[in-house]
Write a protein that holds these residues in place. Structure first.
Motif, PDB file in Angstrom:
ATOM      1  N   TYR B  88       0.847  -1.338  -0.112  1.00 54.46           N
ATOM      2  CA  TYR B  88      -0.078   0.011  -0.030  1.00 54.46           C
ATOM      3  C   TYR B  88       0.943   1.334   0.109  1.00 54.46           C
ATOM      4  CZ  TYR B  88      -3.957  -3.023   0.909  1.00 54.46           C
ATOM      5  OH  TYR B  88      -4.972  -4.104   0.546  1.00 54.46           O
ATOM      6  N   LEU B  89       0.561   2.044  -1.011  1.00 53.15           N
ATOM      7  CA  LEU B  89       1.401   3.159  -1.271  1.00 53.15           C
ATOM      8  C   LEU B  89       0.441   4.678  -0.921  1.00 53.15           C
ATOM      9  CD1 LEU B  89       2.581   2.562  -4.688  1.00 53.15           C
ATOM     10  CD2 LEU B  89       4.046   2.166  -2.617  1.00 53.15           C
ATOM     11  N   CYS B  90       1.133   5.527  -0.245  1.00 52.83           N
ATOM     12  CA  CYS B  90       0.503   6.845   0.029  1.00 52.83           C
ATOM     13  C   CYS B  90       1.168   7.923  -0.968  1.00 52.83           C
ATOM     14  CB  CYS B  90       0.703   7.200   1.501  1.00 52.83           C
ATOM     15  SG  CYS B  90       2.113   7.942   2.070  1.00 52.83           S
ATOM     16  N   ALA B  91       0.480   8.742  -1.602  1.00 52.05           N
ATOM     17  CA  ALA B  91       1.013   9.934  -2.159  1.00 52.05           C
ATOM     18  C   ALA B  91       0.335  11.249  -1.947  1.00 52.05           C
ATOM     19  CB  ALA B  91       0.448   9.284  -3.542  1.00 52.05           C
ATOM     20  N   LEU B  92       1.297  12.049  -1.997  1.00 54.00           N
ATOM     21  CA  LEU B  92       0.816  13.687  -1.694  1.00 54.00           C
ATOM     22  C   LEU B  92       1.030  14.266  -2.964  1.00 54.00           C
ATOM     23  CD1 LEU B  92       1.757  12.400   1.036  1.00 54.00           C
ATOM     24  CD2 LEU B  92       2.433  14.841   1.757  1.00 54.00           C
TER      25      LEU B  92
END
Lengths: 112, 112
Positions: B88-92
């Motif tokens: 799972y990747l978070c991205a801003l």
């Protein structure tokens, strides 16, 4: 009915060669991207194009040259390939506004 | 320099429990934050987007919180299943939605 398609899926080539990766999206999105995912799985933005215009060019060697012939296509040409260019390259697209990106399935580039 | 950190490289939990993944960032004022799922050999798939003025978002078994004071997002999967096993990747991203930056990801394994 593939949304974002990249070709080829795998690319094995020798150092010093020139190669291209093609990307097409049929979603009608305005913006397209190239990301590089290295061996540590870190996904890093390379280029961003909006309606064929380059808007983001991260610190990428000028051996990498993106080309967007139209809004639905964004190709990546790489000159004089080096061992360190080995990675998975992902194309993505997004509509205008704050929406999620749609990624292609990636091109695994191996430079030997 | 801007940093996006996801709490751990790997997280193992038992089926049926709630998985909680953390994304912290520094030197960044994102307009929104997104979470993606990536399976081996595939491109990231968009899950949820939360804007800077939103505290919480839900979608089926998924819940995302966004605390711009703490500079942190939490991603929860309730009633986890083995099929939830993935990275799972978070991205801003900024207001223009053309420069999304990713964290390194957390590999979640849900054991039956």
């Amino acid at each position: 009915d593939t949304a974002v398609s990249q070709t080829p899926k795998y690319l094995v080539t020798q150092m010093g060669n020139d190669k291209s990766i093609k990307c097409e999206q049929n979603l009608g999105h305005d913006t397209m991207y190239w990301y590089k995912q290295d061996s540590k799985k870190f996904l890093k933005i390379m280029f961003s194009y909006n309606n064929k215009e380059l808007i983001i060019n991260e610190t990428v060697p000028n051996r990498f040259s993106p080309k967007s012939p139209d809004k639905a296509h964004l190709n990546l040409h790489i000159n004089s390939l080096e061992l360190g260019d080995s990675a998975v390259y992902f194309c993505a697209s997004s509509p205008s506004g704050n929406y999620g990106y749609t990624f292609g399935s990636g091109t695994r580039l191996t430079v030997v | 320099s801007q940093k996006i950190e996801q709490n751990s490289e790997a997280l193992n939990i038992q089926e049926g429990k709630t998985a909680t993944l953390t994304c912290n960032y520094t030197n960044y004022s994102p307009a929104y934050l997104q979470w993606y799922r990536q399976d081996p050999g595939r491109g990231p798939v968009f899950l949820l987007l939360i804007r800077e003025n939103e505290k919480e978002k839900r979608k089926e078994r998924l819940k995302v919180t966004f605390d711009t004071t703490l500079k942190q997002s939490l991603f929860h999967i309730t009633a986890s299943q083995p099929a939830d096993s993935a990275t799972y990747l978070c991205a801003l991203g900024g207001y223009n939605n053309n420069d999304m930056r990713f964290g390194a990801g957390t590999r979640l394994t849900v054991k039956p």
